[in-house]
Design an enzyme around this catalytic site. Structure first.
Site, PDB file in Angstrom:
ATOM      1  CD  GLU A   1       5.597  14.508  28.834  1.00  0.00           C
ATOM      2  OE1 GLU A   1       5.187  15.569  28.332  1.00  0.00           O
ATOM      3  OE2 GLU A   1       6.702  14.419  29.399  1.00  0.00           O
TER       4      GLU A   1
ATOM      5  CG  HIS B   1      11.384  14.374  34.915  1.00  0.00           C
ATOM      6  ND1 HIS B   1      12.743  14.396  34.647  1.00  0.00           N
ATOM      7  CD2 HIS B   1      10.788  13.954  33.776  1.00  0.00           C
ATOM      8  CE1 HIS B   1      12.949  14.007  33.394  1.00  0.00           C
ATOM      9  NE2 HIS B   1      11.776  13.725  32.844  1.00  0.00           N
TER      10      HIS B   1
ATOM     11  CD  GLU C   1      11.517  11.121  30.204  1.00  0.00           C
ATOM     12  OE1 GLU C   1      11.432  12.309  30.586  1.00  0.00           O
ATOM     13  OE2 GLU C   1      10.939  10.706  29.180  1.00  0.00           O
TER      14      GLU C   1
ATOM     15  CG  ASN D   1       7.973   7.557  29.203  1.00  0.00           C
ATOM     16  OD1 ASN D   1       8.334   6.864  30.156  1.00  0.00           O
ATOM     17  ND2 ASN D   1       8.603   8.669  28.848  1.00  0.00           N
TER      18      ASN D   1
ATOM     19  CG  ASP E   1      15.587  14.824  36.410  1.00  0.00           C
ATOM     20  OD1 ASP E   1      14.419  14.780  36.855  1.00  0.00           O
ATOM     21  OD2 ASP E   1      15.881  15.398  35.348  1.00  0.00           O
TER      22      ASP E   1
END
Ligand SMILES: *[C@@H]1O[C@H](CO)[C@@H](O)[C@H](O)[C@H]1NC(C)=O
Ligand SMILES: *[C@@H]1O[C@H](CO)[C@@H](O)[C@H](O)[C@H]1NC(C)=O
Ligand SMILES: *[C@@H]1O[C@H](CO)[C@@H](O)[C@H](O)[C@H]1NC(C)=O
Length: 346
Positions: free
Chosen positions: A156, A233, A261, A197, A263
């Protein structure tokens, strides 16, 4: 050969037997399908039984215990207990691990900012932290092989508008922290794939443009970087339409891509319509990875709604994962499975 396998899977599908997620990922030519896990959940036996089912998951990511505040809570004091627990579990079950993460502004040990270190000292601190952690997981706890396939070396580093995030690392060192931390990780484990990432990196946009530009620059300057991690996400019904195109443009830079990651959260309560939309959304994302050769694998950010970070973070939202709170499979599971299959001809 591969075609025959697909035919078999489709045949099984027709009989109502769904082949499992990692099996299908491998048939699609990918390295793994995996799940994140946090240490407290390891006390839950039914949870662990599914987590270690290698037909669904051949890869684990520790969601918290390799973050700086846990690994080096005070300068020079390293604590690998939680990370070791997950890596040992993975190793016992023949699962690979993605290490997460060397540098992140969040869940950072407070001493790193409070010390107001100068540029040269912060470079030493960054090297020391990343080198010691990556080195540890390369073999210093008695693993016979390097069990870590990749590291999220930097997490990030960008704002959504594509500008660099003004972290203590950026403010103090400028862009030179990227050079130091990637070189430290490479020196510590020459075999692990090294990633940058981030979130909101799925489709085309200012943030993915900025990451692409940085990766291009790092590669041009010989800084070791191997991959772009797209967190994934996502929000129900709002999956970007340019994932495939964006992943291909990343791949064309000469790096691999992974969804790290995933979802897909929804506003609660859950309805059958939302679960059906979620099934489609998972299928769309997985199909985009399938279609890009250098998208090498997908990790979901835990596998069950029982341990999802979403309800604690986004008020009124949840149900983001393919297993519900009772560890039962949701339609999203079948969405992932069909995403790994080649598109059916009309
Ligand atoms: C080390 O970290 C674990 C969590 O991963 C924590 O439970 C434990 O208390 C820590 N140990 C020390 C000595 O701080
Ligand atoms: C970095 O500098 C900016 C100003 O340029 C400031 O807003 C931000 O809070 C600083 N970040 C840290 C972690 O000190
Ligand atoms: C920090 O030090 C490096 C040399 O190690 C230098 O290249 C860089 O410009 C410095 N950054 C700042 C913001 O002073």
């Amino acid at each position: 050969m591969q075609f025959g396998s697909f035919a078999l899977v489709l045949l099984l599908g027709a009989h109502g037997v769904v082949a499992q997620l990692d099996v299908l990922a491998k048939l699609a030519g990918k390295q793994y399908f995996g799940s994140a896990v946090d240490n407290p959940a390891l006390a839950d036996k039914p949870y662990v039984r599914q987590l270690t089912n290698r037909l669904d998951f051949s890869q684990l990511t520790p969601s918290n215990t390799m973050k700086w505040e846990t690994i080096q809570p005070q300068r020079g004091v390293f604590n690998f207990t939680g990370g070791d627990e997950i890596v040992k579990l993975a190793q016992r079950n023949g699962q690979k691990v993605r290490g997460h993460t060397c540098l992140w502004h969040s869940q950072l040990a407070p001493w790193v900012e409070a010390g107001k270190f100068d540029n040269a000292t912060l470079h030493e601190i960054i090297h020391d932290h990343c080198y010691k952690m990556v080195r540890h997981y390369r073999g210093d706890v008695g693993f016979d092989v390097s069990w870590i396939v990749s590291w999220d070396v930097v997490n990030e580093a960008f704002e959504d508008d594509g500008t660099f995030r003004k972290t203590v690392f950026y403010n103090t060192t400028g862009l030179t922290y990227f050079d130091t931390v990637f070189r430290s990780a490479r020196a510590a484990d020459p075999k692990a794939k090294l990633y940058i990432n981030d979130y909101n990196l799925e489709g085309l946009g200012p943030k993915s443009d900025a990451v692409a530009a940085l990766v291009k620059d790092l590669k041009a300057r010989g800084v070791p970087i191997d991959g772009i991690g797209v967190q994934g996400h996502l929000i129900l019904g709002r999956v970007p339409t340019t994932i495939k195109e964006n992943f291909q443009r990343f791949a064309d830079l000469g790096v691999e891509v992974a969804i790290t990651e995933l979802d897909i959260r929804m506003e609660l309560p859950v309805t059958p319509e939302k679960l059906e939309q979620q099934r489609k959304d998972y299928e769309t994302v997985i199909a985009a990875c399938r279609a890009v050769k250098k998208c090498i694998g997908v990790t979901i950010w835990d596998y069950t709604d029982k341990y999802s970070w979403v309800p604690g973070w986004f008020e009124g939202e949840g149900a983001a994962l393919p297993w519900d709170e009772d560890l039962k499979k949701k339609p999203a599971y079948n969405g992932i499975a069909s995403g790994w299959l080649p598109p059916r001809r009309a």
